[in-house]
Design an enzyme around this catalytic site. Structure first.
Site, mmCIF file in Angstrom:
data_model
loop_
_atom_site.group_PDB
_atom_site.id
_atom_site.type_symbol
_atom_site.label_atom_id
_atom_site.label_comp_id
_atom_site.label_asym_id
_atom_site.label_seq_id
_atom_site.Cartn_x
_atom_site.Cartn_y
_atom_site.Cartn_z
ATOM 1 N N LEU A 1 96.510 46.231 -7.951
ATOM 2 C CA LEU A 1 96.982 47.622 -7.812
ATOM 3 C C LEU A 1 96.456 48.484 -8.812
ATOM 4 O O LEU A 1 96.693 49.648 -8.553
ATOM 5 C CB LEU A 1 98.434 47.746 -7.834
ATOM 6 C CG LEU A 1 98.969 46.865 -6.795
ATOM 7 C CD1 LEU A 1 100.774 47.080 -6.655
ATOM 8 C CD2 LEU A 1 98.603 47.158 -5.395
ATOM 9 N N LYS B 1 93.445 37.255 -21.355
ATOM 10 C CA LYS B 1 94.345 38.359 -22.161
ATOM 11 C C LYS B 1 94.246 37.582 -23.712
ATOM 12 O O LYS B 1 94.526 38.405 -24.758
ATOM 13 C CB LYS B 1 95.599 38.278 -21.792
ATOM 14 C CG LYS B 1 96.167 39.333 -20.610
ATOM 15 C CD LYS B 1 97.434 39.286 -20.323
ATOM 16 C CE LYS B 1 97.631 40.433 -19.256
ATOM 17 N NZ LYS B 1 99.050 40.943 -18.893
ATOM 18 N N LEU C 1 110.122 40.681 -12.973
ATOM 19 C CA LEU C 1 108.595 41.349 -13.062
ATOM 20 C C LEU C 1 107.855 41.219 -12.023
ATOM 21 O O LEU C 1 107.052 41.954 -11.665
ATOM 22 C CB LEU C 1 107.966 40.303 -14.079
ATOM 23 C CG LEU C 1 107.953 41.084 -15.513
ATOM 24 C CD1 LEU C 1 109.399 41.401 -16.132
ATOM 25 C CD2 LEU C 1 107.393 40.000 -16.489
ATOM 26 N N TYR D 1 106.675 42.272 -7.930
ATOM 27 C CA TYR D 1 106.943 43.321 -7.240
ATOM 28 C C TYR D 1 106.287 43.066 -5.540
ATOM 29 O O TYR D 1 106.457 43.941 -4.809
ATOM 30 C CB TYR D 1 106.147 44.639 -7.734
ATOM 31 C CG TYR D 1 104.952 44.521 -8.303
ATOM 32 C CD1 TYR D 1 103.841 44.328 -7.438
ATOM 33 C CD2 TYR D 1 104.591 44.038 -9.683
ATOM 34 C CE1 TYR D 1 102.757 43.845 -7.865
ATOM 35 C CE2 TYR D 1 103.307 43.806 -10.201
ATOM 36 C CZ TYR D 1 102.261 43.844 -9.117
ATOM 37 O OH TYR D 1 100.965 43.569 -9.778
ATOM 38 N N GLY E 1 109.342 44.732 -10.901
ATOM 39 C CA GLY E 1 108.054 44.883 -11.707
ATOM 40 C C GLY E 1 107.108 45.698 -11.628
ATOM 41 O O GLY E 1 106.453 46.280 -12.417
HETATM 42 P P1 NAP Z 1 102.486 32.342 -17.097
HETATM 43 O O1 NAP Z 1 101.885 32.903 -18.539
HETATM 44 O O2 NAP Z 1 101.708 31.463 -16.457
HETATM 45 O O3 NAP Z 1 103.933 32.192 -17.295
HETATM 46 C C1 NAP Z 1 104.790 31.671 -16.241
HETATM 47 C C2 NAP Z 1 106.163 31.074 -16.684
HETATM 48 O O4 NAP Z 1 106.865 30.800 -15.673
HETATM 49 C C3 NAP Z 1 105.769 29.776 -17.826
HETATM 50 O O5 NAP Z 1 106.862 29.583 -18.728
HETATM 51 C C4 NAP Z 1 105.958 28.738 -16.409
HETATM 52 O O6 NAP Z 1 106.039 27.575 -17.132
HETATM 53 C C5 NAP Z 1 106.999 29.418 -15.735
HETATM 54 N N1 NAP Z 1 107.122 28.678 -14.251
HETATM 55 C C6 NAP Z 1 106.112 28.675 -13.531
HETATM 56 N N2 NAP Z 1 106.635 28.170 -12.444
HETATM 57 C C7 NAP Z 1 107.817 27.547 -12.715
HETATM 58 C C8 NAP Z 1 108.947 26.906 -11.988
HETATM 59 N N3 NAP Z 1 108.385 26.489 -10.733
HETATM 60 N N4 NAP Z 1 109.946 26.700 -12.484
HETATM 61 C C9 NAP Z 1 110.292 27.077 -13.498
HETATM 62 N N5 NAP Z 1 109.363 27.726 -14.339
HETATM 63 C C10 NAP Z 1 108.162 27.981 -13.821
HETATM 64 O O7 NAP Z 1 102.413 33.798 -16.256
HETATM 65 P P2 NAP Z 1 102.681 35.507 -16.675
HETATM 66 O O8 NAP Z 1 101.429 35.962 -17.157
HETATM 67 O O9 NAP Z 1 103.788 35.487 -17.524
HETATM 68 O O10 NAP Z 1 103.207 36.119 -15.395
HETATM 69 C C11 NAP Z 1 104.392 35.674 -14.695
HETATM 70 C C12 NAP Z 1 105.003 36.441 -13.558
HETATM 71 O O11 NAP Z 1 104.950 37.664 -13.949
HETATM 72 C C13 NAP Z 1 103.891 36.489 -12.483
HETATM 73 O O12 NAP Z 1 104.670 36.798 -11.140
HETATM 74 C C14 NAP Z 1 103.293 38.045 -12.590
HETATM 75 O O13 NAP Z 1 102.739 38.503 -11.404
HETATM 76 C C15 NAP Z 1 104.373 38.895 -13.278
HETATM 77 N N6 NAP Z 1 104.100 39.805 -14.245
HETATM 78 C C16 NAP Z 1 104.150 41.291 -13.862
HETATM 79 C C17 NAP Z 1 103.726 42.058 -14.649
HETATM 80 C C18 NAP Z 1 104.212 43.616 -14.397
HETATM 81 O O14 NAP Z 1 103.843 44.608 -14.976
HETATM 82 N N7 NAP Z 1 105.230 43.804 -13.268
HETATM 83 C C19 NAP Z 1 103.115 42.079 -15.761
HETATM 84 C C20 NAP Z 1 102.602 40.488 -16.095
HETATM 85 C C21 NAP Z 1 103.044 39.579 -15.294
HETATM 86 P P3 NAP Z 1 105.155 26.314 -16.954
HETATM 87 O O15 NAP Z 1 104.162 26.668 -17.997
HETATM 88 O O16 NAP Z 1 105.765 25.060 -17.266
HETATM 89 O O17 NAP Z 1 104.355 26.449 -15.663
#
Ligand code: NAP
Length: 290
Positions: A19, A73, A232, A234, A255
């Site tokens: 977006l 990143k 987080l 949206y 988010g």
């Molecule tokens: P990430 O680095 O992959 O981290 C995701 C976390 O969630 C990890 O700790 C992962 O654990 C855990 N997880 C994944 N699947 C899981 C499950 N089934 N049960 C329990 N824990 C689980 O991803 P990220 O970059 O932090 O992004 C995470 C989310 O935030 C995404 O949906 C992204 O779109 C959103 N986000 C939004 C914004 C915003 O501006 N609104 C900004 C950044 C991110 P494992 O490593 O064990 O899989």
């Protein structure tokens, strides 16, 4: 005199659903700037050569700013001259700009989160749970700790949350460090928790489109009384977690505000102009639940 045309680029892979162009084009149009925000979808095998090329163009002012998203990143860090404190502590960069010819890596996710959270007036800092321990959990933890919150990281892999806590301990002052704890994310640990968090932030992808029936909060565990639930995700705007929270009478946010605020911070860094936040928010209005 004609104004120079500005160009900003987002690198990541894949980028089809981003977006960010919409949000930045809205800002460019609202301020009557000549310019564009382009997507550079770089496949992992092309990353070293293409990122170098884009950064050379940034250094020579052919482009004026860059955003970085998943999966680069962290991969981009060795290409930069300096990091801001937030980028160092979070250990990732989502915003690059130049200063006296140097390439500066910054992270606006934490400040974007704080800015949006502030707009909900949830009161003075107390205990916050962060669900998940990935990249965005680091940005949220940094934001909350610097604002004086006590933070518990609830992650399914204890080694991941322990590594987050270890990493932070190197950078934070002793009082900040002791306010960060790592807790396993499972039903048993939720039931055993007798503290009531003022804030719960979901940083896992559970509930994100297309897996809209998933939620990080266990079905059998009551949601905490009086917590503010910040999601987080949206897309969809109202995740299952948000629906559960609303049914329990809790206040919630998704988010989209964080996404717009981190974009506004990037825009201000690159242009030196105040970001037209209303226009930026309006460009993604259909994701808002306010
Ligand atoms: P990430 O680095 O992959 O981290 C995701 C976390 O969630 C990890 O700790 C992962 O654990 C855990 N997880 C994944 N699947 C899981 C499950 N089934 N049960 C329990 N824990 C689980 O991803 P990220 O970059 O932090 O992004 C995470 C989310 O935030 C995404 O949906 C992204 O779109 C959103 N986000 C939004 C914004 C915003 O501006 N609104 C900004 C950044 C991110 P494992 O490593 O064990 O899989």
């Amino acid at each position: 005199m004609t104004q120079p045309e500005v160009c900003f680029e987002l690198i990541g892979y894949p980028l089809a659903h981003s977006l960010s162009p919409r949000i930045h084009q809205a800002a460019i149009a609202a301020l009557h700037i000549l310019g564009s925000y382009r997507l550079a979808a770089i496949s992992p095998q092309d990353f070293p050569s293409q990122v170098q090329n884009l950064l050379d163009r940034l250094r020579s002012n052919e482009i004026q700013g860059m955003n970085v998203t998943i999966p680069y990143k962290q991969a981009v860090l060795p290409y930069l001259d300096r990091l801001t404190r937030s980028a160092q502590v979070i250990g990732a960069v989502n915003l690059i700009y130049t200063q006296n010819g140097d390439l500066i890596g910054d992270n606006s996710d934490g400040d974007g989160f704080s800015k949006d959270l502030d707009s909900y007036n949830i009161g003075s800092p107390g205990l916050a749970y962060i669900l998940g321990a990935g990249g965005s959990a680091r940005a949220v933890a940094y934001a909350l700790l610097t604002q004086g919150w006590d933070v518990q990281i609830h992650a399914r892999r204890p080694e991941q949350s322990a590594s987050l806590v270890d990493h932070f301990t190197k950078f934070l002052n002793p009082s900040e460090g002791t306010r960060l704890q790592s807790i396993p994310l499972d039903e048993k640990s939720f039931v055993n928790i007798n503290q009531h968090p003022q804030l719960v932030v979901n940083t896992t992808p559970l509930g994100m489109h297309p897996n809209v029936n998933a939620s990080p909060w266990p079905d059998k565990v009551m949601m905490p009384n009086h917590s503010f639930i910040y999601e987080l995700i949206y897309n969809p705007p109202k995740t299952r977690l948000i629906q559960m929270a609303l049914s329990a009478g809790l206040k919630t946010a998704n988010g989209i505000g964080m996404l717009v605020e981190q974009a506004a911070i990037s825009f201000e860094r690159w242009t030196g102009k105040r970001a037209p936040r209303a226009a930026m928010f309006a460009s993604v209005q259909e994701y808002s639940i306010r």
